[in-house]
Design a protein around this motif. Structure first.
Motif, short mmCIF file in Angstrom:
data_model
loop_
_atom_site.label_atom_id
_atom_site.label_comp_id
_atom_site.label_asym_id
_atom_site.label_seq_id
_atom_site.Cartn_x
_atom_site.Cartn_y
_atom_site.Cartn_z
N THR A 338 0.84 -1.21 0.00
CA THR A 338 0.00 0.00 0.00
C THR A 338 0.87 1.25 0.00
O THR A 338 0.55 2.24 -0.67
N GLU A 341 1.92 1.91 -3.42
CA GLU A 341 0.83 2.43 -4.24
C GLU A 341 0.56 3.90 -3.94
O GLU A 341 0.29 4.70 -4.84
N LYS A 353 -7.66 -0.84 -9.22
CA LYS A 353 -8.29 -1.55 -8.12
C LYS A 353 -9.69 -2.01 -8.52
O LYS A 353 -10.39 -1.33 -9.26
N THR A 367 -10.53 -6.01 3.59
CA THR A 367 -9.44 -6.03 2.61
C THR A 367 -8.97 -4.60 2.38
O THR A 367 -9.74 -3.65 2.57
N GLN A 368 -7.73 -4.46 1.97
CA GLN A 368 -7.21 -3.12 1.68
C GLN A 368 -7.95 -2.50 0.50
O GLN A 368 -8.13 -1.28 0.44
N ASP A 369 -8.44 -3.34 -0.42
CA ASP A 369 -9.17 -2.82 -1.58
C ASP A 369 -10.42 -2.07 -1.16
O ASP A 369 -10.84 -1.12 -1.83
N ASN A 370 -11.06 -2.49 -0.07
CA ASN A 370 -12.27 -1.79 0.38
C ASN A 370 -11.97 -0.36 0.77
O ASN A 370 -12.78 0.55 0.55
N TRP A 372 -9.62 1.49 -0.53
CA TRP A 372 -9.47 2.23 -1.79
C TRP A 372 -10.84 2.58 -2.36
O TRP A 372 -11.04 3.65 -2.95
N ASN A 373 -11.82 1.66 -2.22
CA ASN A 373 -13.19 1.93 -2.65
C ASN A 373 -13.73 3.18 -1.98
O ASN A 373 -14.31 4.06 -2.62
N SER A 392 -16.77 -8.17 -12.12
CA SER A 392 -16.05 -7.13 -11.39
C SER A 392 -15.71 -5.95 -12.28
O SER A 392 -15.44 -6.11 -13.48
N TYR A 394 -12.96 -2.95 -12.68
CA TYR A 394 -11.62 -2.51 -12.27
C TYR A 394 -11.43 -1.07 -12.75
O TYR A 394 -11.60 -0.77 -13.92
#
Length: 561
Positions: A338, A341, A353, A367-370, A372-373, A392, A394
């Motif tokens: 992260t 990024e 993402k 999750t780390q992606d959440n 970023w969301n 999905s 991206y």
């Protein structure tokens, strides 16, 4: 010149006081055309959601006085775009009862206070429509239930279904279904999550919304606004008539925030056309659907400041309206991937993402992606492009503009300062005073790998890191870029004791690891050629240590003479 309103979110107030207004009334036509029963609009904070709801209410509402006399609001739309839409749309002006509720007051430290604030908002709306008690359209039982809500004598569970009761009472009085406007619907949920009472608040909000929006035969239209779309399963259970208009969609894209044409018009109206490139760099960058959007809060603040200052300078107006806690959370919990990024983003690059909107606040850390969301939907990232892979989406994302970049950099600096306070620097200081380059290198490498770089100026970043490390060196005064000899050394550590060594540091940055030795050599040569040590030799200091330090990404090399 019309005055510019800052923080005024009431449409009628803006029109009454002749404030500058960018006409968004054509949205009323689209609302009528789309015929969505329940419309959820998600946009970042300060993008005009509250003002928009106020405009919707002013147009559609059959507003009444305390005595039930009709109030004519048509004058607030004289000369506005909606008046050119045709009789079909104009005929809907002022004919519907409207329930208008803001949930932002629920930002409170505990559930009792948050619930109490929401309850007060509901009671105020009942009070605003209390004229329905004057007529004979309501039954005795309905009037009794209404008064219990109004007088705070109703059972607590009755407030969770109060909007349904109010809409039925309004329908019976007016002979028309009600319009329900709910502003900042996700504030109670975000606050409850952060404060630790999420489950209790979600139960209340779910009951409030289900009764008002799902099982309500007295509902004509609902408009709900917030920053985030919360999972249908957590709030809008079984609500099949929900239409979601997020920043990813094209519908209604131009009605929240300012388009490029609107910004050019506003700057022109105030004689600031020449400022367009600067404004674009600082406040543009958002993409709602396929529409380029500027931050309206920052634009209005910038223009208001610019017309009173001869040399206006852009400022991060939007960043000062919130704690920016979501950025802080990203930085503080960042793992090595992260951090890399974040560094890419700050360097002006992009990251890709997966993005999904059906999430809850409880999902943030799964999750780390959440996370970023959340950053994307709240305006801290913008979409550059998107692709589909199976089910999905991206998104390729970047930092929108200069203003948001400052938020990232300031948050990182704040985090870094906290990290520095927790480090034991005594081995580093001993190594400096003893000329131990190997130990210095090891210490710097270890701590560089923990940092997050912001590459607006690479040497400035490393200079800041090193200055932060040396700031607490005991019995020394740190000096940065002061004039000594024939130039300005990067860092000088001046001892209180004349028998202790003066430390002079010159920094170089290179792009290849194999060039670090040459960078150290050039740094030491610069110290000698510009005679940085001369003033200290003249004063009679016993010893001078001259360091050349060359940085390359997350590593460095140290040399001494």
């Amino acid at each position: 010149m019309q005055p510019i309103a800052i923080g005024v979110e009431n449409y009628k107030t803006i029109i009454e006081n002749h404030y500058y207004y960018i006409d968004k009334t054509w949205m009323l036509k689209e609302l009528s055309d789309q015929k969505g029963t329940v419309n959820l609009f998600t946009r970042p904070r300060r993008f005009g959601k509250t003002l928009t709801l106020s405009m919707v209410r002013a147009f559609f509402e059959d507003e009444r006085t305390d005595q039930g006399e009709k109030i004519d609001n048509s004058r607030y739309f004289a000369g506005k775009k909606i008046m050119a839409a045709g009789d079909k749309y104009i005929s809907e002006m002022g004919i519907y009862p409207v329930i208008h509720l803001s949930l932002k007051s629920a930002r409170q430290p505990d559930y009792g206070m948050a619930y109490g604030c929401l309850k007060d908002e509901i009671i105020r709306e009942f009070d605003r429509h209390s004229y329905v008690l004057l007529g004979d359209q309501l039954s005795g039982k309905e009037k009794e239930d209404y008064r219990r809500i109004l007088n705070e004598t109703a059972e607590p569970n009755k407030y969770a279904t109060a909007l349904k009761l109010l809409s039925f009472c309004l329908k019976k009085y007016h002979g028309r279904n009600a319009i329900i406007l709910l502003d900042e619907y996700d504030v109670p949920l975000e606050n409850a999550y952060l404060r630790g009472f999420y489950d209790r608040m979600i139960d209340f909000i779910r009951s409030l919304f289900e009764s008002a929006l799902k099982t309500n035969d007295a509902l004509e239209l609902a408009v709900v606004t917030g920053c985030l779309r919360i999972s249908k399963e957590s709030v809008f259970t079984g609500l099949n008539n929900l239409e979601i208009h997020s920043v990813l969609g094209n519908c209604y894209a131009k009605y929240f925030g300012f388009t490029g044409e609107e910004v050019e018009q506003m700057l022109g109206d105030y004689g600031l056309t020449q400022k367009m490139p600067e404004v674009k760099r600082w406040y543009d960058g958002y993409l709602f659907g396929e529409t380029e959007i500027y931050n309206p809060w920052s634009i209005t603040n910038y223009v208001k400041t610019a017309i009173s200052e001869s040399q206006p300078f852009p400022k991060p107006y939007w960043s000062n309206t919130s704690s920016n806690s979501i950025i802080r959370e990203l930085v503080e919990k960042a793992d090595s991937d992260t951090k890399a990024e974040i560094e890419q983003l700050i360097a002006g690059k992009t990251i890709e993402k997966p993005v999904h909107e059906d999430i809850t606040y409880e999902d943030i850390h799964r999750t780390q992606d959440n996370l970023w969301n959340f950053l994307f939907f709240t305006g801290y990232l913008k979409v550059e492009s998107k692709r589909f892979e199976g089910r999905s989406i991206y998104l390729t994302m970047s930092i929108p503009n200069e203003e948001v970049l400052i938020i990232y950099e300031d948050t990182i600096k704040e985090w870094f300062d906290k990290q520095v306070k927790a480090i034991d620097f005594s081995p580093f200081y001993r190594a400096i005073l003893s000329g131990d380059c190997s130990s210095m290198q090891k210490f710097l490498k270890e701590n560089l790998r923990r940092t997050i770089s912001y590459y607006d100026s690479q040497e400035a970043f490393y200079h800041g890191v090193l200055a932060g490390f040396l700031a607490a060196m005991p019995d020394y005064t740190p000096q940065s870029n002061r004039e000594y000899g024939n130039g300005r050394p990067d860092l000088v550590m001046v001892p209180y004791d004349e028998e202790a060594p003066v430390v002079i540091v010159e920094i170089k940055v290179c792009k290849r690891f194999t060039d670090m030795a040459d960078g150290c050599r050039r740094a030491l040569e610069q110290i000698e050629e510009r005679d940085y040590a001369a003033p200290f030799l003249d004063k009679g200091y016993a010893r001078i240590l001259k360091y050349g330090i060359c940085f390359c990404e997350k590593t460095c090399m140290v040399d001494v003479s």
